[in-house]
Design a protein around this motif. Structure first.
Motif, PDB file in Angstrom:
ATOM      1  N   TRP B  40      64.585  85.721  47.503  1.00 47.22           N
ATOM      2  CA  TRP B  40      63.267  85.210  47.860  1.00 47.22           C
ATOM      3  C   TRP B  40      62.739  84.277  46.771  1.00 47.22           C
ATOM      4  O   TRP B  40      62.250  83.184  47.052  1.00 47.22           O
ATOM      5  CB  TRP B  40      62.306  86.371  48.082  1.00 47.22           C
ATOM      6  CG  TRP B  40      60.883  85.954  48.057  1.00 47.22           C
ATOM      7  CD1 TRP B  40      60.263  85.134  48.945  1.00 47.22           C
ATOM      8  CD2 TRP B  40      59.916  86.289  47.069  1.00 47.22           C
ATOM      9  NE1 TRP B  40      58.958  84.949  48.567  1.00 47.22           N
ATOM     10  CE2 TRP B  40      58.724  85.646  47.430  1.00 47.22           C
ATOM     11  CE3 TRP B  40      59.945  87.084  45.917  1.00 47.22           C
ATOM     12  CZ2 TRP B  40      57.570  85.765  46.668  1.00 47.22           C
ATOM     13  CZ3 TRP B  40      58.792  87.203  45.172  1.00 47.22           C
ATOM     14  CH2 TRP B  40      57.627  86.550  45.536  1.00 47.22           C
ATOM     15  N   LEU B  41      62.872  84.726  45.507  1.00 50.37           N
ATOM     16  CA  LEU B  41      62.391  83.891  44.392  1.00 50.37           C
ATOM     17  C   LEU B  41      63.114  82.553  44.380  1.00 50.37           C
ATOM     18  O   LEU B  41      62.498  81.499  44.205  1.00 50.37           O
ATOM     19  CB  LEU B  41      62.606  84.613  43.057  1.00 50.37           C
ATOM     20  CG  LEU B  41      61.550  85.629  42.675  1.00 50.37           C
ATOM     21  CD1 LEU B  41      61.939  86.318  41.375  1.00 50.37           C
ATOM     22  CD2 LEU B  41      60.205  84.943  42.508  1.00 50.37           C
ATOM     23  N   LEU B 340      64.851  96.872  51.526  1.00 51.17           N
ATOM     24  CA  LEU B 340      64.343  95.694  52.207  1.00 51.17           C
ATOM     25  C   LEU B 340      62.824  95.737  52.267  1.00 51.17           C
ATOM     26  O   LEU B 340      62.139  94.745  51.977  1.00 51.17           O
ATOM     27  CB  LEU B 340      64.930  95.630  53.612  1.00 51.17           C
ATOM     28  CG  LEU B 340      64.533  94.417  54.442  1.00 51.17           C
ATOM     29  CD1 LEU B 340      64.995  93.163  53.743  1.00 51.17           C
ATOM     30  CD2 LEU B 340      65.152  94.510  55.814  1.00 51.17           C
ATOM     31  N   LEU B 341      62.297  96.921  52.613  1.00 47.44           N
ATOM     32  CA  LEU B 341      60.836  97.071  52.682  1.00 47.44           C
ATOM     33  C   LEU B 341      60.223  96.813  51.319  1.00 47.44           C
ATOM     34  O   LEU B 341      59.219  96.109  51.186  1.00 47.44           O
ATOM     35  CB  LEU B 341      60.472  98.476  53.165  1.00 47.44           C
ATOM     36  CG  LEU B 341      60.655  98.700  54.661  1.00 47.44           C
ATOM     37  CD1 LEU B 341      60.249 100.114  55.026  1.00 47.44           C
ATOM     38  CD2 LEU B 341      59.835  97.682  55.447  1.00 47.44           C
ATOM     39  N   LEU B 342      60.857  97.384  50.278  1.00 40.37           N
ATOM     40  CA  LEU B 342      60.361  97.213  48.910  1.00 40.37           C
ATOM     41  C   LEU B 342      60.355  95.732  48.537  1.00 40.37           C
ATOM     42  O   LEU B 342      59.373  95.206  47.994  1.00 40.37           O
ATOM     43  CB  LEU B 342      61.268  97.993  47.957  1.00 40.37           C
ATOM     44  CG  LEU B 342      60.766  98.189  46.534  1.00 40.37           C
ATOM     45  CD1 LEU B 342      59.552  99.091  46.560  1.00 40.37           C
ATOM     46  CD2 LEU B 342      61.868  98.811  45.684  1.00 40.37           C
ATOM     47  N   GLY B 343      61.461  95.056  48.857  1.00 33.98           N
ATOM     48  CA  GLY B 343      61.566  93.631  48.537  1.00 33.98           C
ATOM     49  C   GLY B 343      60.532  92.823  49.292  1.00 33.98           C
ATOM     50  O   GLY B 343      59.856  91.967  48.730  1.00 33.98           O
ATOM     51  N   GLU B 344      60.388  93.126  50.576  1.00 29.39           N
ATOM     52  CA  GLU B 344      59.422  92.408  51.418  1.00 29.39           C
ATOM     53  C   GLU B 344      58.003  92.607  50.870  1.00 29.39           C
ATOM     54  O   GLU B 344      57.215  91.652  50.770  1.00 29.39           O
ATOM     55  CB  GLU B 344      59.540  92.904  52.860  1.00 29.39           C
ATOM     56  CG  GLU B 344      58.596  92.266  53.844  1.00 29.39           C
ATOM     57  CD  GLU B 344      58.939  90.828  54.174  1.00 29.39           C
ATOM     58  OE1 GLU B 344      60.127  90.481  54.112  1.00 29.39           O
ATOM     59  OE2 GLU B 344      58.011  90.052  54.483  1.00 29.39           O
ATOM     60  N   ALA B 345      57.728  93.867  50.459  1.00 28.86           N
ATOM     61  CA  ALA B 345      56.403  94.156  49.913  1.00 28.86           C
ATOM     62  C   ALA B 345      56.168  93.331  48.645  1.00 28.86           C
ATOM     63  O   ALA B 345      55.101  92.729  48.459  1.00 28.86           O
ATOM     64  CB  ALA B 345      56.272  95.645  49.620  1.00 28.86           C
ATOM     65  N   THR B 346      57.197  93.290  47.775  1.00 30.63           N
ATOM     66  CA  THR B 346      57.073  92.502  46.542  1.00 30.63           C
ATOM     67  C   THR B 346      56.771  91.047  46.871  1.00 30.63           C
ATOM     68  O   THR B 346      55.925  90.414  46.239  1.00 30.63           O
ATOM     69  CB  THR B 346      58.391  92.566  45.740  1.00 30.63           C
ATOM     70  OG1 THR B 346      58.821  93.906  45.700  1.00 30.63           O
ATOM     71  CG2 THR B 346      58.193  92.040  44.341  1.00 30.63           C
ATOM     72  N   SER B 347      57.482  90.529  47.888  1.00 30.37           N
ATOM     73  CA  SER B 347      57.316  89.117  48.211  1.00 30.37           C
ATOM     74  C   SER B 347      55.963  88.839  48.863  1.00 30.37           C
ATOM     75  O   SER B 347      55.552  87.704  48.999  1.00 30.37           O
ATOM     76  CB  SER B 347      58.443  88.651  49.126  1.00 30.37           C
ATOM     77  OG  SER B 347      58.145  88.987  50.453  1.00 30.37           O
ATOM     78  N   VAL B 356      52.014  79.591  43.787  1.00 34.34           N
ATOM     79  CA  VAL B 356      53.041  78.599  44.114  1.00 34.34           C
ATOM     80  C   VAL B 356      54.168  79.217  44.925  1.00 34.34           C
ATOM     81  O   VAL B 356      54.885  78.528  45.634  1.00 34.34           O
ATOM     82  CB  VAL B 356      53.651  77.936  42.855  1.00 34.34           C
ATOM     83  CG1 VAL B 356      52.726  76.880  42.324  1.00 34.34           C
ATOM     84  CG2 VAL B 356      54.009  78.941  41.814  1.00 34.34           C
ATOM     85  N   LEU B 357      54.324  80.546  44.798  1.00 35.28           N
ATOM     86  CA  LEU B 357      55.413  81.203  45.510  1.00 35.28           C
ATOM     87  C   LEU B 357      55.040  81.367  46.971  1.00 35.28           C
ATOM     88  O   LEU B 357      53.907  81.690  47.307  1.00 35.28           O
ATOM     89  CB  LEU B 357      55.678  82.573  44.890  1.00 35.28           C
ATOM     90  CG  LEU B 357      56.146  82.537  43.441  1.00 35.28           C
ATOM     91  CD1 LEU B 357      56.193  83.937  42.877  1.00 35.28           C
ATOM     92  CD2 LEU B 357      57.503  81.888  43.355  1.00 35.28           C
ATOM     93  N   ARG B 358      56.027  81.140  47.829  1.00 34.53           N
ATOM     94  CA  ARG B 358      55.788  81.257  49.261  1.00 34.53           C
ATOM     95  C   ARG B 358      56.092  82.689  49.673  1.00 34.53           C
ATOM     96  O   ARG B 358      57.189  83.173  49.418  1.00 34.53           O
ATOM     97  CB  ARG B 358      56.758  80.328  49.982  1.00 34.53           C
ATOM     98  CG  ARG B 358      56.186  79.573  51.146  1.00 34.53           C
ATOM     99  CD  ARG B 358      57.231  78.608  51.610  1.00 34.53           C
ATOM    100  NE  ARG B 358      58.481  79.312  51.882  1.00 34.53           N
ATOM    101  CZ  ARG B 358      59.092  79.266  53.061  1.00 34.53           C
ATOM    102  NH1 ARG B 358      58.596  78.555  54.023  1.00 34.53           N
ATOM    103  NH2 ARG B 358      60.228  79.912  53.242  1.00 34.53           N
ATOM    104  N   PRO B 359      55.159  83.398  50.289  1.00 36.85           N
ATOM    105  CA  PRO B 359      55.451  84.784  50.661  1.00 36.85           C
ATOM    106  C   PRO B 359      56.464  84.853  51.803  1.00 36.85           C
ATOM    107  O   PRO B 359      56.626  83.895  52.562  1.00 36.85           O
ATOM    108  CB  PRO B 359      54.089  85.328  51.090  1.00 36.85           C
ATOM    109  CG  PRO B 359      53.307  84.135  51.489  1.00 36.85           C
ATOM    110  CD  PRO B 359      53.801  82.990  50.661  1.00 36.85           C
ATOM    111  N   GLY B 360      57.126  86.000  51.907  1.00 33.45           N
ATOM    112  CA  GLY B 360      58.049  86.204  53.022  1.00 33.45           C
ATOM    113  C   GLY B 360      59.497  85.981  52.635  1.00 33.45           C
ATOM    114  O   GLY B 360      59.864  84.923  52.148  1.00 33.45           O
ATOM    115  N   VAL B 361      60.306  87.022  52.853  1.00 33.50           N
ATOM    116  CA  VAL B 361      61.734  86.935  52.563  1.00 33.50           C
ATOM    117  C   VAL B 361      62.414  86.198  53.713  1.00 33.50           C
ATOM    118  O   VAL B 361      62.133  86.478  54.870  1.00 33.50           O
ATOM    119  CB  VAL B 361      62.312  88.356  52.432  1.00 33.50           C
ATOM    120  CG1 VAL B 361      63.815  88.310  52.261  1.00 33.50           C
ATOM    121  CG2 VAL B 361      61.659  89.085  51.276  1.00 33.50           C
ATOM    122  N   PRO B 362      63.283  85.219  53.439  1.00 33.84           N
ATOM    123  CA  PRO B 362      63.990  84.553  54.528  1.00 33.84           C
ATOM    124  C   PRO B 362      64.844  85.565  55.294  1.00 33.84           C
ATOM    125  O   PRO B 362      65.447  86.458  54.683  1.00 33.84           O
ATOM    126  CB  PRO B 362      64.850  83.508  53.826  1.00 33.84           C
ATOM    127  CG  PRO B 362      64.845  83.864  52.381  1.00 33.84           C
ATOM    128  CD  PRO B 362      63.622  84.662  52.126  1.00 33.84           C
TER     129      PRO B 362
END
Lengths: 399, 400
Positions: B40-41, B340-347, B356-362
């Motif tokens: 995501w980053l 995945l949930l943890l990562g999505e939450a972080t994003s 500047v960061l765009r939310p949401g995991v591709p």
């Protein structure tokens, strides 16, 4: 229990379940190998970049026109209302501790010789360039120390340009046309390679005064100052600044010491290496969770053993240390294996792809081993604590 | 054994060892979350950079003086040439039908002063068309006059320069000195922040002719061309090459870069970087897989009697293998989804602190992370499952 016994007890416990221990250690080993390999690559890259910069020496100051603001280049390098002049360079050359001064500017020109033509970078430099930039002449001589405003039309070819224009033939004494003017070739430089995207070999070197004329410019782009030793860097910087203020009336130039730049660059690359190592560290954390899982399984299985140990007089503290020791032993075994594999992979990589900069430093190896030990201890704390808290009577009854 | 029974069996055996199950799922989750967050980053960084290029303008073609024939080296971004790119060159290029508008650019450094305050800034010489071509916005006043030949002694200040020189005073109509000449301030640029490393707020824009006079140099630093449409870009490039070669005595001595080529280069680099970083993080999934294998091996040993009983009751080797594989599968799916949930939450949370960061995991990163996690679980579960299937029911039961 003597410490000798404690250690052999921990290792016996590890050995008694070879498959399980092997897999647990493997988890840590993969993590450590990744970290070691990544830091080797990072450190290698760092060294490579620093080497790129230090090839010009460390006792260098760079004077460029314009006050450099927050980032990078100011527009003054391209055009400036108060340019850096040849006279400025001459004034700097008379300062104490200054061993050489190389005024320079560069641009893009067509070079023609014997029916062939090639567009390359032209570096207009002072006659001191080989000393200041540590760049030696392979054949012939470098540009003579002529009066800069009226220099003879001599040119020195970069190694690659020579090959492209002349093949194997001797270019010395030949006439080349550079941007329409005729120049006599008096030397060829040794190969030096790329620097920051500029190929120093695919270039032609001209007298600086001729360059100003060719590009129709008033000002230099840069003055490189070589001084006698690292100790006088501040003194020379101050003297150069004073001289330029005296000549220009205001402080309108940027003076960068090579050392200073190297320090900044080094710390940036260091942070980068650390970040990459931290990425590899994710696997170490997962490996740590692995140790924790296996230790808590082992704890369940060995309740009776713990009860017996407590019954024959082992204290809670001793039990805690025994379990911690076992976790640490697993992690260190894995760590050592990972270290060997990681360093081996780095070495192999270097052997097969010599272009890839790889550097295995003992300091990183020690660090990796330390980290694996720490992870083992960290993962062992909870199971060890639980083992220590077991009631011996209940534990023995479990048998 | 029916599928429902098999799943029920697996779930039950996992629930009987909650600590173990949770720890393995945790390991899987950490690995998956690592992969997801890093991808995501990387993607966010890529979008940011590509966005910066898009913000430069649309369908841009940039002409640089000089051309380098060194293979693999950078185009001559800086530096002089023996034959300048001139204002007349720019006007000639403008006649191409593929060119909608263009802005010649001269760059230099000079001291800008008003009253007793002065500031060293970057001076940009250009024409009125710079505003639409480069998509700049004006804060107040007017931009450079349309008639660039007359030029006039006017200038447009960047927001920071205006604030530093004038403070609270109204700048429009005042005279500032740039170098040794005086210019009337006709407008102030809106505060636009950074664009590809250039601080637009720290800039003074002069008419191109005035800047050439100021720096006493006839050469242009760049010509920024906006093509009429996306399809017209190749045509514009060809026209520029043809027109400039004709004007330069048949010699092709400029470099032409298109915005697309520029942004796709960076796009490619950042994509590769993202994949590399995600790959490094994926190592942790392998480690988690090893953990699954380890615990399954232990479980097979501990549950010998149970396996023996199952087989004695008529379960085939295949069934036993499927049961154990099913357990590994459940563990890795559970862990992967949690990660995945943890990562999505972080994003979702992090962009609140760093806009500047765009939310949401591709979606492809999410899918890839979970499937790698599941794949690791299955691959590493195979050996213990096979081990369980190979057990001889008689000896397994006898051991009790």
């Amino acid at each position: 229990m003597r410490s000798n016994d404690a250690i052999s007890f921990a290792f016996a416990a590890v050995r008694s379940q070879p498959m399980r221990s092997l897999l647990t250690a493997l988890g840590i080993a993969v993590g450590i190998a990744a970290v070691v390999l990544l830091t080797s690559l990072g450190t290698g890259l760092q060294r490579f970049v620093l080497q790129e910069f230090t090839q010009f020496g460390t006792n260098l100051l760079q004077v460029s026109p314009g006050r450099k603001t927050t980032l990078g280049l100011s527009g003054s390098m391209i055009n400036s209302v108060r340019p850096l002049s040849l006279e400025d360079a001459e004034a700097i050359a008379t300062l104490p501790h200054v061993r050489g001064v190389c005024p320079s500017l560069f641009g893009n020109v067509p070079v023609e010789a014997g029916g062939r033509s090639r567009r390359v970078m032209a570096n207009a430099v002072g006659s001191t360039m080989p000393e200041v930039w540590r760049f030696a002449v392979a054949r012939g001589v470098f540009l003579p120390p002529d009066e800069p405003r009226n220099a003879r039309a001599f040119a020195v070819l970069g190694h690659k340009l020579w090959r492209e224009l002349y093949g194997d033939q001797n270019p010395l004494g030949d006439i080349v046309r550079i941007g329409g003017d005729r120049y006599r070739v008096i030397g060829v430089m040794t190969p030096k390679g790329q620097f920051l995207g500029f190929d120093l070999d695919d270039a032609v070197y001209l007298p600086v005064g001729r360059g100003l004329e060719l590009f129709d410019r008033e000002g230099l782009m840069q003055i490189d100052v070589l001084f006698s030793s690292d100790d006088v860097v501040d003194e020379v910087t101050a003297a150069v600044r004073r001289t330029l203020i005296a000549r220009h009336g205001v402080d309108d130039c940027t003076i960068t010491a090579q050392q200073q730049m190297l320090e900044v660059l080094g710390s940036v690359l260091g942070v980068l290496t650390f970040a990459v190592a931290a990425l590899g560290g994710i696997s170490l954390i997962v490996g740590g969770v692995g140790i924790l899982t296996i230790m808590s399984i082992a704890l369940r299985e060995r309740v009776a053993e713990i009860g017996l140990l407590r019954a024959i007089g082992a204290t809670r503290a001793q039990l805690r240390w025994l379990f911690l020791g076992e976790a640490a032993a697993l992690a260190t075994l894995g760590g050592t294996a990972g270290l060997v594999v990681g360093a081996g992979a780095a070495w192999l990589l270097h052997a097969f792809v010599p272009a890839l900069p790889v550097a295995v430093t003992p300091w990183h190896l020690v660090l990796a081993e330390g980290v694996s030990l720490a992870i083992g201890l960290g993962a062992g704390v909870l199971p060890a604590h639980r083992a220590a808290l077991l009631d011996p009577i209940e534990a023995l009854r479990a048998e | 054994m029916r599928l429902v029974d098999r799943v029920g069996f697996c779930v039950q055996s996992l629930r009987s060892q909650p600590t173990r199950t949770l720890l393995i799922a945790l390991a899987m989750a950490i690995g998956t979350a690592g992969v997801v967050v890093l991808t995501w980053l990387g993607e966010a960084a890529r979008h940011y950079v590509v966005g910066q290029f898009d913000a430069l303008g649309t369908n841009l073609v940039i002409v640089l003086p000089g051309r380098s024939e060194t293979t693999g080296s950078a185009p001559p971004l800086l530096g002089e040439t023996s034959r300048d790119l001139t204002l007349d060159d720019a006007l000639a290029v403008k006649r191409s039908p593929a060119v909608r508008r263009l802005a010649p650019v001269v760059v230099g450094g000079a001291v800008v002063a008003f009253g007793n305050r002065s500031r060293e800034t970057t001076v940009l010489g250009s024409t009125a068309e710079l505003l639409p071509v480069r998509r700049l916005t004006l804060g107040m006043g007017r931009f450079l006059p349309e008639d660039n030949a007359a030029g006039g002694a006017v200038c447009v200040l960047g927001a920071t320069v205006a604030r530093e020189l004038f403070g609270a005073q109204h700048p429009i109509g005042e005279f500032v000195s740039v170098g040794d000449r005086r210019y009337r301030v006709s407008g102030i640029l809106a505060s636009g922040g950074m664009s590809l490393g250039t601080d637009l707020d720290e800039m003074v824009v002069l008419p191109v002719v005035a800047a050439q006079a100021l720096f006493d140099s006839p050469g242009l630093f760049r010509i920024i061309i906006e093509a009429t449409s996306k399809d017209a870009v190749p045509l514009a490039v060809a026209d520029v090459q043809r027109i400039l070669s004709e004007r330069h005595e048949g010699e092709y001595d400029v470099t032409v870069i298109t915005q697309d080529a520029l942004s796709s280069t960076f796009d490619g680099i950042l994509r590769a970087l993202t994949l590399a970083v995600a790959g490094i993080a994926a190592i942790s999934l392998v480690v988690a897989g090893i953990l699954v294998m380890n615990v399954m091996v232990v479980a097979v040993t501990q549950r010998r009697a149970e396996i023996g009983l199952l087989m004695a009751l008529g379960a085939e080797a295949v069934t036993v293998r499927r049961l154990f594989l099913g357990e590994a599968l459940l563990l890795s799916v559970g862990g992967g989804c949690a990660g995945l949930l943890l990562g999505e939450a972080t994003s979702r949370v992090l962009p609140h602190f760093a806009p500047v960061l765009r939310p949401g995991v591709p979606w492809w990163a999410a899918a890839a992370a979970v499937s790698v996690a599941v794949g690791c679980g299955l691959v590493f579960g195979t050996a213990p499952a096979a081990r369980a299937a190979r057990l001889d029911p008689v000896t397994a039961l006898a051991r009790r």
